[in-house]
Write an enzyme that holds these catalytic residues in place. Structure first.
Site, mmCIF file in Angstrom:
data_model
loop_
_atom_site.group_PDB
_atom_site.id
_atom_site.type_symbol
_atom_site.label_atom_id
_atom_site.label_comp_id
_atom_site.label_asym_id
_atom_site.label_seq_id
_atom_site.Cartn_x
_atom_site.Cartn_y
_atom_site.Cartn_z
ATOM 1 C CB SER A 118 -0.887 -0.005 1.250
ATOM 2 O OG SER A 118 -1.916 0.943 1.150
ATOM 3 N N PRO A 119 0.378 2.356 -0.606
ATOM 4 C CG PRO A 119 -1.049 3.955 -1.508
ATOM 5 C CD PRO A 119 -0.860 2.483 -1.389
ATOM 6 C CB CYS B 86 3.488 9.493 3.703
ATOM 7 S SG CYS B 86 2.408 10.156 2.410
ATOM 8 C CD GLN C 275 -1.326 7.595 -3.488
ATOM 9 O OE1 GLN C 275 -0.759 8.252 -2.621
ATOM 10 N NE2 GLN C 275 -2.240 6.669 -3.217
ATOM 11 C CE1 TYR D 254 -2.833 14.792 2.210
ATOM 12 C CE2 TYR D 254 -3.410 12.605 1.424
ATOM 13 C CZ TYR D 254 -2.791 13.418 2.348
ATOM 14 O OH TYR D 254 -2.125 12.863 3.421
ATOM 15 N NE ARG E 247 -5.667 4.433 -1.110
ATOM 16 C CZ ARG E 247 -4.873 4.244 -0.073
ATOM 17 N NH1 ARG E 247 -3.847 5.054 0.150
ATOM 18 N NH2 ARG E 247 -5.054 3.231 0.731
ATOM 19 N NE ARG F 81 -0.712 1.379 11.386
ATOM 20 C CZ ARG F 81 -1.794 2.025 10.968
ATOM 21 N NH1 ARG F 81 -2.699 1.386 10.229
ATOM 22 N NH2 ARG F 81 -1.995 3.291 11.268
#
Length: 767
Positions: free
Chosen positions: A417-418, A420, A495, A577, A625, A719
């Protein structure tokens, strides 16, 4: 202690039995408005596991139940002229009246005072006379109604109608059947509960019920309609109703999902359906009530505090377990409510989806119950995914089947998963990113989606966010992509996004979402609304010049991603965002053509997405997404997200990456295992578009179940991949799947891992 139970159903009776056993000195009275032999409904279902728990409570009750129950192991699913059977489920059914008679006899034997045909209208009539008043009076609780403002029940009247019937048709399995009519689909839940009778519940959405004209039928006519509908299963047997107090269409009920904020007031406490209900698709609300009774007895016989203190402990200790069961019941309930969403599935997948609809039972559990059924299903699924040699050996687990999007083929269904990492320097990926993505690229996952990579310096969330607004950054990304491609089969997706009003904040581990204290940059958004009022910077409401500039930035970023050899790009329109802020009504208050209706709010994100699609290679896929649920009243809902996804699908999106939340600080998400998967499920199966599911997916069994049941096409794990870069390789070893390719440098580790797992399994067998 003097105790009165207002309501003589299973909740009140079972409590009185356990309490009297635990403390024979208690003076317990059960008051029931109906006759002793009066009940609504037919049978009750308990699992073998549930029965084992009740055996510890009172073996005499369980022995009596077992003398009168009907046991079965199989579940039959009838769909599209097919019958699919799964075994090993271990359920027993017993007549509702017989269960009450067993409870009544045991309660009397223990000295409980039972009063039938006695009305009670006000719990306060008893609260002064008794030390404890138990509202065990069901879903329409008089006790709860008296103090409704205190108990604060959330009552959700569901959208299906159902009729609870009985039949003398012998059933050798728990039976689900689905029938299509010119009006819509009808569902059947049926099971044998003694040698003579079976429960026969017919359910359909109210819209279908009305189209069929059942609202205008007499009770006998509607029962005849059901007999005709399921004639092939009934083989001439009749259906019977015991709801003699109801007339006409009133025999068709709606389920009330009840959840109370508070379960007690002073010395009055709610038990069972009065406090919370569990839909019949999960098994039995009676089980929930009996487990409540056990928990209440335990706290009452402790020595901690007075009655209200103990009641507070009862709610605290029991509430989580009740919520878990209610959550599973909700998942299964909504699956049946929306069954038309799934009728395009082939019978094999449809049946598997039925069996796992609660999300409590998964692929691994099905394999334990009936390995032959699960292996046959896995072979069918693998063949459907293009694996030609399914053979008779160990089948390929669903998570290791291939998946194709345009010219890109993924070797399995696991996505990194993306996430940050806030470790870039002026947007430039550094050695950390090479190691981070490179190690996960050798860990077996089919695809890695990069963290949100920003289209401009002022598009970043934090100073540590990566970018792709210049050729130097592109070259750094190309190095990373090249490393991953050269050292495995993992695909790389970038992404691409813009932070919008959530930009210019400190690094997450310093102060997440808090604005920079220096060297910040001006923000833009669809409307001049700060993310955290009074704290965050107020963004400028974008004008056309801003829109043109940002669109050009996205186009340039897309071209650079292509030059960096990415296999897929993902348009980030989630989590509050910039693009997400256009879509959500919470953050878009514009009065021009880019605000107002959902179509208008999506206009600018779609404009940018189409421009990106035009410059992205035609043989490479694009993902979008989205936040499928804002978790705030007045925000985007799951139904809205279907419309959003439809617009992006029509614009050329190949797959929808379905997340939720992070749009507003006022959000109140409902967390749990796989809690966002239902949003993916709805979008995928209503629109026939591939989806990526996210949200507390952390076990291989989760991935196998989600993919096998058709709730998503890919699963993105965050995670777990932070904790274990080789999560997918380890999951393969744990399942005995040996066809996955390990990096040649690590083959020795694979051999050791597989040997250790085999040894551990052998030790477990011998234990």
């Amino acid at each position: 202690m003097r105790i009165v139970c207002l309501g003589g159903g299973p909740a009140g009776l079972y409590f009185s039995i356990l309490m009297k056993k635990a403390n024979p000195a208690c003076d317990i009275t059960v008051i029931e408005r109906n006759q002793a032999d009066s009940t609504f409904g037919w049978g009750i279902v308990f699992s073998d596991q549930t029965m084992d728990g009740f055996r510890q409570d009172d073996p005499k009750v369980v022995e009596e139940i077992e003398r009168n129950f009907h046991h079965w192991d199989n579940v039959d699913v009838f769909f599209k002229e097919r019958r699919i059977t799964s075994g090993g489920h271990g359920f027993c059914g017993i007549g509702r009246l017989k269960l009450l008679q067993i409870f009544q006899a045991r309660a009397k034997e223990l000295g409980v005072n039972l009063k039938f045909e006695t009305e009670f209208k006000d719990p306060d009539d008893y609260s002064r006379e008794y030390d404890l008043v138990i509202g065990s009076d069901g879903v329409n609780s008089t006790t709860r109604r008296k103090y409704e403002s205190h108990f604060n029940p959330r009552i959700d009247v569901r959208k299906c109608r159902f009729i609870w019937l009985g039949t003398k048709k012998k059933l050798d399995a728990f039976t689900f059947a689905f029938k299509e009519t010119e009006h819509g689909w009808f569902n059947l839940h049926a099971y044998q509960f003694n040698e003579e009778w079976a429960t026969f519940i017919v359910e359909t959405p109210e819209e279908t019920w009305l189209k069929a004209g059942i609202d205008k039928m007499s009770a006998d006519e509607s029962i005849g309609f059901c007999e005709s509908l399921f004639a092939d299963l009934l083989n001439g047997s009749k259906l019977v109703s015991n709801a003699t107090h109801l007339r006409g269409s009133a025999v068709w009920l709606k389920f009330n999902r009840v959840l109370c904020e508070h379960w007690f007031k002073d010395n009055i406490v709610l038990l069972g359906d009065a406090a919370h209900t569990a839909h019949f698709t999960i098994g039995s609300g009676t089980k929930l009530a009996m487990e409540d009774a056990r928990a209440l007895v335990n706290v009452l016989n402790s020595s901690d505090g007075d009655v209200p203190v103990r009641l507070a402990r009862y709610q605290s200790e029991r509430e989580i377990e009740a919520l878990k069961l209610q959550s599973a019941a909700r998942n299964r309930m909504t699956w049946f409510e929306d069954v038309e969403r799934y009728v395009g599935m082939e019978p094999e997948q449809f049946a598997f989806a039925v069996l796992t609809g609660s999300q409590r039972v998964g692929h691994a559990n099905q394999k334990l119950r009936d390995g032959a059924y699960t292996d046959d299903f896995d072979r069918w699924f693998a063949s459907r995914c293009g694996i030609s040699d399914v053979g008779a050996g160990t089948p390929v687990p669903p998570m290791f089947t291939p998946f194709k999007l345009r010219g890109m083929t993924l070797e399995n269904r696991v996505v990194v998963s993306p996430m940050c990492t806030y470790s870039a320097q002026d947007g430039m990926p550094v050695d950390f990113h090479l190691v981070h993505y490179g190690s996960r690229g050798m860990g077996g996952a089919a695809m890695i989606v990069t963290e949100m990579t920003c289209v401009a310096a002022d598009a970043r969330i934090t100073p540590g966010c990566t970018g792709i607004w210049n050729d130097e950054q592109m070259a750094a990304w190309k190095r990373i992509v090249g490393y991953v491609h050269a050292n495995g089969h993992t695909k790389m997706a970038m992404q691409i996004g813009h932070a919008g009003r959530k930009g210019a904040t400190r690094l997450a581990w310093d102060a997440i979402d808090m604005p920079l204290q220096s060297d910040d940059w001006p923000l833009i958004a669809p409307s001049a609304l700060p993310y955290i009022p009074g704290t965050s910077q107020t963004p400028k409401a974008m004008d056309r010049n801003d829109m043109d500039r940002v669109k050009a930035d996205f186009i340039a970023a897309t071209r650079r991603a292509a030059s960096a050899d990415f296999d897929m790009i993902e348009f980030h329109a989630a989590h509050g965002y910039l693009m997400s802020s256009f879509i959500s009504p919470l953050t878009n208050r514009r009065a021009d053509e880019y605000g107002g209706s959902l179509e208008n709010r999506c206009r600018y994100p779609l404009e940018v997405f189409r421009a990106m699609r035009e410059v992205w290679p035609a043989d490479k896929p694009m993902s979008v997404r989205i936040s499928a649920h804002d978790w705030v009243a007045g925000g985007t809902t799951p139904d809205d997200s279907v419309d959003v996804s439809r617009l992006f699908k029509d614009a050329g999106a190949d797959i929808i990456h379905v997340s939720s939340g992070q749009v507003s600080k006022d959000e109140v998400p409902v967390y749990g295992r796989m809690f966002q998967v239902p949003f993916s499920d709805q979008i995928r199966n209503e629109l026939d578009v591939p989806t990526i599911a996210v949200g507390n997916i952390f076990e291989a069994d989760h991935v196998n179940t989600i993919i096998a049941a058709g709730r998503a096409d890919l699963c993105a794990l965050a995670r777990p991949h932070l904790a274990d870069a080789a999560w997918t390789l380890h999951a393969a070893a744990e399942q005995g799947y040996t066809d996955i390719i390990w990096p040649k440098q690590y083959v020795g580790g694979r051999t050791q891992l597989e040997r250790n797992l085999e040894r551990a399994a052998q030790l477990a067998l011998n234990a």
